[in-house]
Write an enzyme that holds these catalytic residues in place. Structure first.
Site, PDB file in Angstrom:
ATOM      1  N   HIS A  26      39.411  32.291  48.968  1.00  6.72           N
ATOM      2  CA  HIS A  26      39.968  33.627  49.217  1.00  6.72           C
ATOM      3  C   HIS A  26      41.411  33.486  49.727  1.00  6.72           C
ATOM      4  O   HIS A  26      41.710  32.602  50.536  1.00  6.72           O
ATOM      5  CB  HIS A  26      39.110  34.388  50.226  1.00  6.72           C
TER       6      HIS A  26
ATOM      7  N   GLU B  89      42.051  38.099  42.183  1.00  3.54           N
ATOM      8  CA  GLU B  89      42.439  39.027  43.243  1.00  3.54           C
ATOM      9  C   GLU B  89      43.929  38.889  43.533  1.00  3.54           C
ATOM     10  O   GLU B  89      44.325  38.046  44.364  1.00  3.54           O
ATOM     11  CB  GLU B  89      41.669  38.712  44.527  1.00  3.54           C
TER      12      GLU B  89
ATOM     13  N   SER C  22      41.756  46.392  46.261  1.00  3.83           N
ATOM     14  CA  SER C  22      41.728  47.851  46.420  1.00  3.83           C
ATOM     15  C   SER C  22      40.820  48.573  45.427  1.00  3.83           C
ATOM     16  O   SER C  22      41.153  49.655  44.940  1.00  3.83           O
ATOM     17  CB  SER C  22      43.157  48.407  46.380  1.00  3.83           C
TER      18      SER C  22
ATOM     19  N   GLY D  63      43.813  44.984  50.139  1.00  8.38           N
ATOM     20  CA  GLY D  63      43.946  45.734  51.396  1.00  8.38           C
ATOM     21  C   GLY D  63      45.127  46.683  51.429  1.00  8.38           C
ATOM     22  O   GLY D  63      45.464  47.214  52.480  1.00  8.38           O
TER      23      GLY D  63
ATOM     24  N   ASN E 133      32.893  42.006  50.561  1.00  6.70           N
ATOM     25  CA  ASN E 133      33.366  41.035  51.539  1.00  6.70           C
ATOM     26  C   ASN E 133      33.688  41.777  52.838  1.00  6.70           C
ATOM     27  O   ASN E 133      34.661  42.514  52.909  1.00  6.70           O
ATOM     28  CB  ASN E 133      34.621  40.338  50.972  1.00  6.70           C
ATOM     29  N   PHE E 134      32.851  41.572  53.851  1.00  9.63           N
ATOM     30  CA  PHE E 134      33.057  42.274  55.124  1.00  9.63           C
ATOM     31  C   PHE E 134      34.244  41.715  55.907  1.00  9.63           C
ATOM     32  O   PHE E 134      34.677  42.325  56.879  1.00  9.63           O
ATOM     33  CB  PHE E 134      31.803  42.145  56.004  1.00  9.63           C
ATOM     34  N   LYS E 135      34.701  40.518  55.536  1.00  9.44           N
ATOM     35  CA  LYS E 135      35.780  39.848  56.288  1.00  9.44           C
ATOM     36  C   LYS E 135      35.401  39.776  57.779  1.00  9.44           C
ATOM     37  O   LYS E 135      34.275  39.427  58.105  1.00  9.44           O
ATOM     38  CB  LYS E 135      37.113  40.559  56.063  1.00  9.44           C
TER      39      LYS E 135
HETATM   40  C1  PEP Z   1      39.341  41.162  49.218  1.00 14.82           C
HETATM   41  O1  PEP Z   1      39.931  40.802  50.229  1.00 14.82           O
HETATM   42  O2  PEP Z   1      38.576  40.384  48.617  1.00 14.82           O
HETATM   43  C2  PEP Z   1      39.580  42.519  48.738  1.00 14.82           C
HETATM   44  C3  PEP Z   1      39.410  42.739  47.475  1.00 14.82           C
HETATM   45  O3  PEP Z   1      39.984  43.445  49.674  1.00 14.82           O
HETATM   46  P1  PEP Z   1      40.306  44.995  49.400  1.00 14.82           P
HETATM   47  O4  PEP Z   1      39.190  45.549  48.547  1.00 14.82           O
HETATM   48  O5  PEP Z   1      40.352  45.610  50.748  1.00 14.82           O
HETATM   49  O6  PEP Z   1      41.594  45.050  48.675  1.00 14.82           O
END
Ligand code: PEP
Length: 237
Positions: free
Chosen positions: A91, A160, A197, A166, A8-10
């Site tokens: 999300h 998640e 993470s 993050g 997920n590039f966000k």
């Molecule tokens: C996400 O936002 O879907 C995510 C898993 O982010 P990160 O890997 O940076 O924790």
């Protein structure tokens, strides 16, 4: 064994850097024998035609419409142009910052499931819910499945925990196992991903958890070298 690795590039990458990332990834995957199914979710301005052989491009968001007057949103027609057939829904960042309610997420799910999209549906508790204990956490997670048809064949669920997103600090293997084991009882055959993470240093251990069918990755997937390292380390050793 084949699992799912989704990135997920966000709100990161431009059209140009997404294309460079995708070309690099395509070449890398042409040379490596990575058995996993790979998905990339770039920002909507950087959606690319879905012509890559080794991975699919999906969208981080779309409104539940073919087209119409929903300023700032894109709909099915815009996704169609790129051959996009995968969508993230639910999300935590959209739930929190964009105010998407459960009813709203369920409407999106209903619309795009009726159009045969592959749906990565995200659920996850906040730190304050986690602190209230396991029972409260499980009840909360279940509430995030309200209005979602668990018989839909192209549904994947990403667990998640918000406190792990993050932050650089993943849930522990025990925490993932505990929640996933519970969720599996409800979800049955639905692929269950973990997100929060995930990085090259922990992917191997996370993939050893039998109830983990894949991962959804944010920050550690944004740099191509880091993503390649994750893919390398995802191989069984
Ligand atoms: C996400 O936002 O879907 C995510 C898993 O982010 P990160 O890997 O940076 O924790």
């Amino acid at each position: 064994m084949s699992k799912i690795i989704a990135s997920n590039f966000k709100t990161n990458h431009t059209r140009k850097t997404t294309l460079a990332f995708c070309n690099h990834l395509e070449n890398f995957l042409n040379q490596k024998n990575i058995p996993h199914q790979i998905r990339l979710f770039p920002p909507n301005t950087a959606l690319l035609d879905n012509y890559f052989k080794n991975f699919k491009i999906g969208a981080q968001n779309a409104y539940f419409t073919k087209n119409g007057s929903f300023t700032g949103e894109i709909g099915e027609e815009q996704l169609e142009e790129f051959g996009i057939q995968s969508l993230l829904i639910g999300h935590s960042e959209r739930r929190e910052y964009l105010g998407e309610t459960q009813v709203f997420c369920a409407k999106k799910f209903e619309y795009f499931s009726q159009r045969d999209f592959e749906i990565f549906y995200c659920i996850g508790e906040s730190l304050s819910t986690k602190k209230e204990g396991l029972e409260k956490t499980l009840t909360f997670l279940q509430s995030q499945l309200q209005g979602i048809d668990l018989d839909y064949p192209k549904l994947l669920i990403a667990y998640e925990p918000i406190w792990a997103i993050g932050t650089g600090i993943s849930a522990t293997l025990e925490e993932i196992t505990q929640i996933h084991t519970y969720l599996k009882q409800i979800l049955g055959r639905i692929p269950l991903l973990y997100g929060g993470s995930v990085k090259s240093q922990n992917i191997r251990e996370i993939f050893k958890i039998p109830s983990v069918d894949g991962v959804l990755i944010g920050s550690a997937s944004w740099e191509i070298e880091s993503f390649k390292q994750i893919l390398e380390n995802s191989l069984e050793k």
